[in-house]
Scaffold this motif. Structure first.
Motif, short mmCIF file in Angstrom:
data_model
loop_
_atom_site.label_atom_id
_atom_site.label_comp_id
_atom_site.label_asym_id
_atom_site.label_seq_id
_atom_site.Cartn_x
_atom_site.Cartn_y
_atom_site.Cartn_z
N GLY A 111 0.82 -1.21 0.00
CA GLY A 111 0.00 0.00 0.00
C GLY A 111 0.85 1.26 0.00
O GLY A 111 0.34 2.36 -0.18
N LEU A 112 2.16 1.08 0.23
CA LEU A 112 3.09 2.21 0.26
C LEU A 112 4.16 2.03 -0.80
O LEU A 112 4.52 0.90 -1.16
N SER A 113 4.69 3.15 -1.27
CA SER A 113 5.77 3.12 -2.24
C SER A 113 7.01 2.51 -1.63
O SER A 113 7.27 2.65 -0.42
N ALA A 114 7.81 1.84 -2.45
CA ALA A 114 9.06 1.26 -1.98
C ALA A 114 10.02 2.32 -1.47
O ALA A 114 10.94 2.03 -0.70
N ASP A 115 9.81 3.57 -1.89
CA ASP A 115 10.67 4.67 -1.46
C ASP A 115 10.12 5.39 -0.23
O ASP A 115 10.82 6.16 0.41
N TYR A 116 8.84 5.15 0.10
CA TYR A 116 8.21 5.84 1.23
C TYR A 116 7.39 4.87 2.06
O TYR A 116 6.18 4.84 2.00
N GLY A 117 8.06 4.06 2.82
CA GLY A 117 7.38 3.16 3.75
C GLY A 117 7.35 1.70 3.34
O GLY A 117 7.30 0.82 4.20
N GLY A 118 7.36 1.43 2.05
CA GLY A 118 7.33 0.04 1.60
C GLY A 118 8.73 -0.50 1.41
O GLY A 118 9.04 -1.10 0.38
N TRP A 119 9.56 -0.28 2.44
CA TRP A 119 10.98 -0.64 2.31
C TRP A 119 11.19 -2.11 1.97
O TRP A 119 12.15 -2.47 1.29
N CYS A 120 10.30 -2.95 2.49
CA CYS A 120 10.51 -4.39 2.35
C CYS A 120 9.71 -5.02 1.22
O CYS A 120 9.60 -6.25 1.13
N ASN A 121 9.14 -4.17 0.36
CA ASN A 121 8.41 -4.70 -0.79
C ASN A 121 9.34 -5.47 -1.72
O ASN A 121 10.48 -5.07 -1.94
N PHE A 122 8.85 -6.56 -2.25
CA PHE A 122 9.64 -7.37 -3.18
C PHE A 122 9.90 -6.56 -4.46
O PHE A 122 9.01 -5.86 -4.93
N PRO A 123 11.10 -6.59 -5.03
CA PRO A 123 12.28 -7.38 -4.66
C PRO A 123 13.34 -6.57 -3.92
O PRO A 123 14.53 -6.82 -4.10
N LYS A 124 12.93 -5.60 -3.10
CA LYS A 124 13.88 -4.76 -2.39
C LYS A 124 14.72 -5.58 -1.40
O LYS A 124 14.21 -6.48 -0.73
N GLN A 125 15.99 -5.24 -1.30
CA GLN A 125 16.88 -5.83 -0.31
C GLN A 125 16.99 -4.83 0.84
O GLN A 125 17.55 -3.75 0.67
N HIS A 126 16.44 -5.21 1.99
CA HIS A 126 16.31 -4.26 3.09
C HIS A 126 16.53 -4.95 4.43
O HIS A 126 16.16 -6.11 4.63
N PHE A 127 17.11 -4.20 5.38
CA PHE A 127 17.33 -4.68 6.75
C PHE A 127 16.61 -3.75 7.71
O PHE A 127 16.78 -2.53 7.66
N GLU A 128 15.81 -4.32 8.60
CA GLU A 128 15.19 -3.56 9.67
C GLU A 128 15.96 -3.87 10.95
O GLU A 128 15.95 -5.01 11.44
#
Length: 252
Positions: A111-128
């Protein structure tokens, strides 16, 4: 080259490959954020099933991984070195790095952009990360920072830990404190009156089988992602109880 020389040469190459993969993995690009909840899942529990991360020794140096990195839980226990890069305002000077253990899943939010909140949306490589670990590489004011990461060996104190749970018809073990690869890909269990019994992955690093092992000393055989196998014999005595944790050997 004789057969013996060829064998020795092959073993040397294989050992060199293991060291290269474990210690000199290439840096890759990703992003990182931190959980602002002081008692949030990134600190006290997670999708890998480790429970209280402080008791399991992972503590603040744990991380939730995006879908592509989490890989359906098979990455649980893996160790990563992270450093903040390419951001003059948020990255700490000198690009210090931090070692993290994969303990949780960072779910996508489409529901959120990968650049604004959707950090973990596929296929993003992200660490929380935890806030404390994040502050070791970047300013707390940052919402998201660019990072580089690579797989590294897991340095653990003591042996593998086996936490038992279940009932008379269901046996489960949580495997933690795994050195070197960090990732467990297969587990077998053996009672004093049984042979080696393969266990299935329940979730995270919880492994299960349908058998009653009460009254028997228990041994475990653990296989890491590199293919190395380690057997710990009679880890739990015959009078073991569900809810107890026992320590076995360690990968070296």
């Amino acid at each position: 080259m004789g057969a013996l020389q060829a064998t020795v040469f092959f073993l040397i190459l294989l050992k060199a490959r293991d060291v290269t993969v474990a210690e000199n993995d290439e840096w890759k690009t990703a992003t990182a954020t931190y959980s602002k909840e002081t008692d949030g899942s990134i600190i006290t529990e997670g999708a890998c099933g480790y429970g209280d991360l402080h008791k399991s020794s992972y503590g603040k140096h744990s991380a939730g991984l995006s879908t592509i990195l989490f890989n359906r839980g098979s990455s649980c226990g893996a160790c990563y070195e992270l450093r903040c890069v390419d951001h003059i305002l948020w990255c700490l000077q000198g690009s210090p790095s931090v070692i993290l253990t994969a303990t949780d899943f960072c779910p996508p939010n489409y529901g959120l952009s990968a650049d604004y909140g959707g950090w973990c949306n596929f296929p993003k490589q992200h660490f929380e990360m935890s806030e404390a670990a994040f502050a070791e590489i970047a300013e707390r004011k940052a919402d998201k920072v660019p990072v580089q990461y690579r797989r590294v060996k897991c340095e653990r104190r003591g042996g593998l830990r086996f936490s038992l749970s279940g009932n008379s018809r269901f046996f489960q073990v949580l495997v933690t404190n795994v050195g070197l690869d960090g990732e467990v890909v297969a587990v077998k269990v053996k009672g004093s009156r049984t042979g080696w019994i393969p266990m299935g992955r329940n979730w995270g690093q919880n492994w299960q089988c349908n058998i009653n092992l009460k009254g028997q000393p228990i041994s475990f055989e653990v296989t890491a992602s590199s293919g190395r196998t380690l057997a710990s014999y009679a880890v739990a005595p015959a009078n073991w109880q569900f809810g107890q944790t026992f320590e076995g050997k360690q990968f070296k």
